[in-house]
Design a protein around this motif. Structure first.
Motif, PDB file in Angstrom:
ATOM      1  N   VAL A 226       0.845  -1.195   0.000  1.00 56.83           N
ATOM      2  CA  VAL A 226       0.000   0.000   0.000  1.00 56.83           C
ATOM      3  C   VAL A 226       0.879   1.243   0.000  1.00 56.83           C
ATOM      4  O   VAL A 226       1.874   1.313   0.722  1.00 56.83           O
ATOM      5  CB  VAL A 226      -0.912   0.027   1.253  1.00 56.83           C
ATOM      6  CG1 VAL A 226      -1.762   1.285   1.263  1.00 56.83           C
ATOM      7  CG2 VAL A 226      -1.774  -1.212   1.330  1.00 56.83           C
ATOM      8  N   LYS A 227       0.504   2.212  -0.802  1.00 57.88           N
ATOM      9  CA  LYS A 227       1.053   3.566  -0.737  1.00 57.88           C
ATOM     10  C   LYS A 227      -0.111   4.462  -0.350  1.00 57.88           C
ATOM     11  O   LYS A 227      -1.098   4.557  -1.072  1.00 57.88           O
ATOM     12  CB  LYS A 227       1.612   4.018  -2.090  1.00 57.88           C
ATOM     13  CG  LYS A 227       2.752   3.185  -2.606  1.00 57.88           C
ATOM     14  CD  LYS A 227       4.002   3.455  -1.838  1.00 57.88           C
ATOM     15  CE  LYS A 227       5.154   2.692  -2.486  1.00 57.88           C
ATOM     16  NZ  LYS A 227       6.357   2.743  -1.727  1.00 57.88           N
ATOM     17  N   VAL A 228      -0.003   5.080   0.808  1.00 59.67           N
ATOM     18  CA  VAL A 228      -1.091   5.927   1.294  1.00 59.67           C
ATOM     19  C   VAL A 228      -0.531   7.295   1.653  1.00 59.67           C
ATOM     20  O   VAL A 228       0.595   7.409   2.133  1.00 59.67           O
ATOM     21  CB  VAL A 228      -1.815   5.262   2.497  1.00 59.67           C
ATOM     22  CG1 VAL A 228      -0.914   5.103   3.679  1.00 59.67           C
ATOM     23  CG2 VAL A 228      -3.072   6.012   2.873  1.00 59.67           C
ATOM     24  N   MET A 229      -1.323   8.330   1.366  1.00 56.56           N
ATOM     25  CA  MET A 229      -0.870   9.690   1.669  1.00 56.56           C
ATOM     26  C   MET A 229      -2.059  10.567   2.009  1.00 56.56           C
ATOM     27  O   MET A 229      -3.189  10.261   1.657  1.00 56.56           O
ATOM     28  CB  MET A 229      -0.102  10.269   0.488  1.00 56.56           C
ATOM     29  CG  MET A 229      -0.915  10.425  -0.770  1.00 56.56           C
ATOM     30  SD  MET A 229       0.019  11.014  -2.170  1.00 56.56           S
ATOM     31  CE  MET A 229       0.781   9.508  -2.704  1.00 56.56           C
ATOM     32  N   GLY A 230      -1.770  11.638   2.703  1.00 51.77           N
ATOM     33  CA  GLY A 230      -2.767  12.640   3.036  1.00 51.77           C
ATOM     34  C   GLY A 230      -3.624  12.266   4.228  1.00 51.77           C
ATOM     35  O   GLY A 230      -3.713  11.109   4.609  1.00 51.77           O
ATOM     36  N   GLY A 231      -4.229  13.260   4.825  1.00 50.85           N
ATOM     37  CA  GLY A 231      -5.158  13.053   5.911  1.00 50.85           C
ATOM     38  C   GLY A 231      -4.519  12.581   7.196  1.00 50.85           C
ATOM     39  O   GLY A 231      -3.302  12.626   7.375  1.00 50.85           O
ATOM     40  N   GLY A 232      -5.346  12.100   8.093  1.00 46.79           N
ATOM     41  CA  GLY A 232      -4.874  11.613   9.382  1.00 46.79           C
ATOM     42  C   GLY A 232      -4.929  10.098   9.457  1.00 46.79           C
ATOM     43  O   GLY A 232      -5.175   9.415   8.460  1.00 46.79           O
ATOM     44  N   VAL A 233      -4.708   9.579  10.636  1.00 49.93           N
ATOM     45  CA  VAL A 233      -4.628   8.133  10.832  1.00 49.93           C
ATOM     46  C   VAL A 233      -5.954   7.453  10.478  1.00 49.93           C
ATOM     47  O   VAL A 233      -5.980   6.446   9.774  1.00 49.93           O
ATOM     48  CB  VAL A 233      -4.225   7.802  12.292  1.00 49.93           C
ATOM     49  CG1 VAL A 233      -4.219   6.305  12.521  1.00 49.93           C
ATOM     50  CG2 VAL A 233      -2.867   8.395  12.603  1.00 49.93           C
ATOM     51  N   THR A 234      -7.061   7.994  10.953  1.00 49.22           N
ATOM     52  CA  THR A 234      -8.360   7.378  10.683  1.00 49.22           C
ATOM     53  C   THR A 234      -8.689   7.403   9.198  1.00 49.22           C
ATOM     54  O   THR A 234      -9.132   6.400   8.635  1.00 49.22           O
ATOM     55  CB  THR A 234      -9.472   8.089  11.480  1.00 49.22           C
ATOM     56  OG1 THR A 234      -9.164   8.007  12.868  1.00 49.22           O
ATOM     57  CG2 THR A 234     -10.828   7.460  11.214  1.00 49.22           C
ATOM     58  N   GLY A 235      -8.462   8.524   8.546  1.00 53.22           N
ATOM     59  CA  GLY A 235      -8.714   8.622   7.109  1.00 53.22           C
ATOM     60  C   GLY A 235      -7.848   7.664   6.309  1.00 53.22           C
ATOM     61  O   GLY A 235      -8.314   7.031   5.358  1.00 53.22           O
ATOM     62  N   GLN A 236      -6.583   7.525   6.705  1.00 54.84           N
ATOM     63  CA  GLN A 236      -5.699   6.593   6.005  1.00 54.84           C
ATOM     64  C   GLN A 236      -6.135   5.151   6.213  1.00 54.84           C
ATOM     65  O   GLN A 236      -6.130   4.352   5.279  1.00 54.84           O
ATOM     66  CB  GLN A 236      -4.249   6.793   6.455  1.00 54.84           C
ATOM     67  CG  GLN A 236      -3.645   8.069   5.921  1.00 54.84           C
ATOM     68  CD  GLN A 236      -2.165   8.175   6.178  1.00 54.84           C
ATOM     69  OE1 GLN A 236      -1.556   7.353   6.851  1.00 54.84           O
ATOM     70  NE2 GLN A 236      -1.562   9.218   5.634  1.00 54.84           N
ATOM     71  N   THR A 237      -6.519   4.818   7.433  1.00 55.35           N
ATOM     72  CA  THR A 237      -7.005   3.468   7.713  1.00 55.35           C
ATOM     73  C   THR A 237      -8.212   3.140   6.831  1.00 55.35           C
ATOM     74  O   THR A 237      -8.274   2.074   6.211  1.00 55.35           O
ATOM     75  CB  THR A 237      -7.394   3.319   9.188  1.00 55.35           C
ATOM     76  OG1 THR A 237      -6.251   3.593   9.999  1.00 55.35           O
ATOM     77  CG2 THR A 237      -7.918   1.939   9.503  1.00 55.35           C
ATOM     78  N   GLU A 238      -9.154   4.038   6.759  1.00 53.22           N
ATOM     79  CA  GLU A 238     -10.363   3.800   5.985  1.00 53.22           C
ATOM     80  C   GLU A 238     -10.093   3.804   4.494  1.00 53.22           C
ATOM     81  O   GLU A 238     -10.720   3.058   3.748  1.00 53.22           O
ATOM     82  CB  GLU A 238     -11.433   4.809   6.384  1.00 53.22           C
ATOM     83  CG  GLU A 238     -11.896   4.595   7.816  1.00 53.22           C
ATOM     84  CD  GLU A 238     -12.890   5.639   8.304  1.00 53.22           C
ATOM     85  OE1 GLU A 238     -13.303   6.508   7.499  1.00 53.22           O
ATOM     86  OE2 GLU A 238     -13.252   5.568   9.491  1.00 53.22           O
ATOM     87  N   ALA A 239      -9.152   4.620   4.030  1.00 53.46           N
ATOM     88  CA  ALA A 239      -8.798   4.622   2.606  1.00 53.46           C
ATOM     89  C   ALA A 239      -8.188   3.295   2.212  1.00 53.46           C
ATOM     90  O   ALA A 239      -8.497   2.755   1.149  1.00 53.46           O
ATOM     91  CB  ALA A 239      -7.840   5.774   2.305  1.00 53.46           C
ATOM     92  N   VAL A 240      -7.322   2.735   3.063  1.00 50.14           N
ATOM     93  CA  VAL A 240      -6.725   1.427   2.771  1.00 50.14           C
ATOM     94  C   VAL A 240      -7.819   0.362   2.753  1.00 50.14           C
ATOM     95  O   VAL A 240      -7.843  -0.502   1.872  1.00 50.14           O
ATOM     96  CB  VAL A 240      -5.628   1.076   3.810  1.00 50.14           C
ATOM     97  CG1 VAL A 240      -5.157  -0.357   3.621  1.00 50.14           C
ATOM     98  CG2 VAL A 240      -4.467   2.043   3.686  1.00 50.14           C
ATOM     99  N   ARG A 241      -8.728   0.420   3.692  1.00 44.01           N
ATOM    100  CA  ARG A 241      -9.817  -0.561   3.759  1.00 44.01           C
ATOM    101  C   ARG A 241     -10.678  -0.495   2.493  1.00 44.01           C
ATOM    102  O   ARG A 241     -11.090  -1.524   1.956  1.00 44.01           O
ATOM    103  CB  ARG A 241     -10.682  -0.307   4.981  1.00 44.01           C
ATOM    104  CG  ARG A 241     -11.802  -1.309   5.155  1.00 44.01           C
ATOM    105  CD  ARG A 241     -12.516  -1.142   6.477  1.00 44.01           C
ATOM    106  NE  ARG A 241     -12.909   0.214   6.778  1.00 44.01           N
ATOM    107  CZ  ARG A 241     -14.079   0.742   6.474  1.00 44.01           C
ATOM    108  NH1 ARG A 241     -14.985   0.037   5.851  1.00 44.01           N
ATOM    109  NH2 ARG A 241     -14.348   1.991   6.802  1.00 44.01           N
ATOM    110  N   LEU A 242     -10.934   0.703   2.000  1.00 45.88           N
ATOM    111  CA  LEU A 242     -11.764   0.851   0.804  1.00 45.88           C
ATOM    112  C   LEU A 242     -11.026   0.467  -0.475  1.00 45.88           C
ATOM    113  O   LEU A 242     -11.652   0.137  -1.481  1.00 45.88           O
ATOM    114  CB  LEU A 242     -12.273   2.296   0.705  1.00 45.88           C
ATOM    115  CG  LEU A 242     -13.263   2.707   1.779  1.00 45.88           C
ATOM    116  CD1 LEU A 242     -13.520   4.210   1.722  1.00 45.88           C
ATOM    117  CD2 LEU A 242     -14.550   1.925   1.649  1.00 45.88           C
ATOM    118  N   GLY A 243      -9.701   0.512  -0.427  1.00 47.52           N
ATOM    119  CA  GLY A 243      -8.907   0.126  -1.589  1.00 47.52           C
ATOM    120  C   GLY A 243      -8.886  -1.357  -1.727  1.00 47.52           C
ATOM    121  O   GLY A 243      -8.990  -1.977  -2.715  1.00 47.52           O
TER     122      GLY A 243
END
Length: 82
Positions: free
Chosen positions: A65-82
């Motif tokens: 995973v490459k994740v960027m932007g936002g905070g911890v909760t937003g990153q967690t949820e973005a990874v989950r949705l990916g």
């Protein structure tokens, strides 16, 4: 080069590019182990719950995973949705 599936997840200000390929259960986020990148209790379980939802074993796949932007909760949820 191994075949992989790629998806993009977005939540709040976070964007995650998730690659899934056959493997042995390695999970890396921004070149770190997932347990190091998401140390909060429950974050990694929320992400891995997606495998249970579709009836797959997370230990059969390697995930990068490459994740960027936002905070911890937003990153967690973005990874989950990916």
């Amino acid at each position: 080069m191994a075949q992989y599936y790629e998806a993009v997840g977005r939540r709040k200000e976070s964007t995650a590019r998730v690659r899934l390929m056959d493997g042995s259960g390695n999970f890396t986020v921004n070149e770190k182990e997932a347990v190091v990148y998401f140390p909060r209790v429950g974050d990694l379980n929320d992400i891995l719950r997606s495998f249970d939802t579709v009836g797959q074993d997370a230990k059969k796949y390697d995930v990068t995973v490459k994740v960027m932007g936002g905070g911890v909760t937003g990153q967690t949820e973005a990874v989950r949705l990916g």
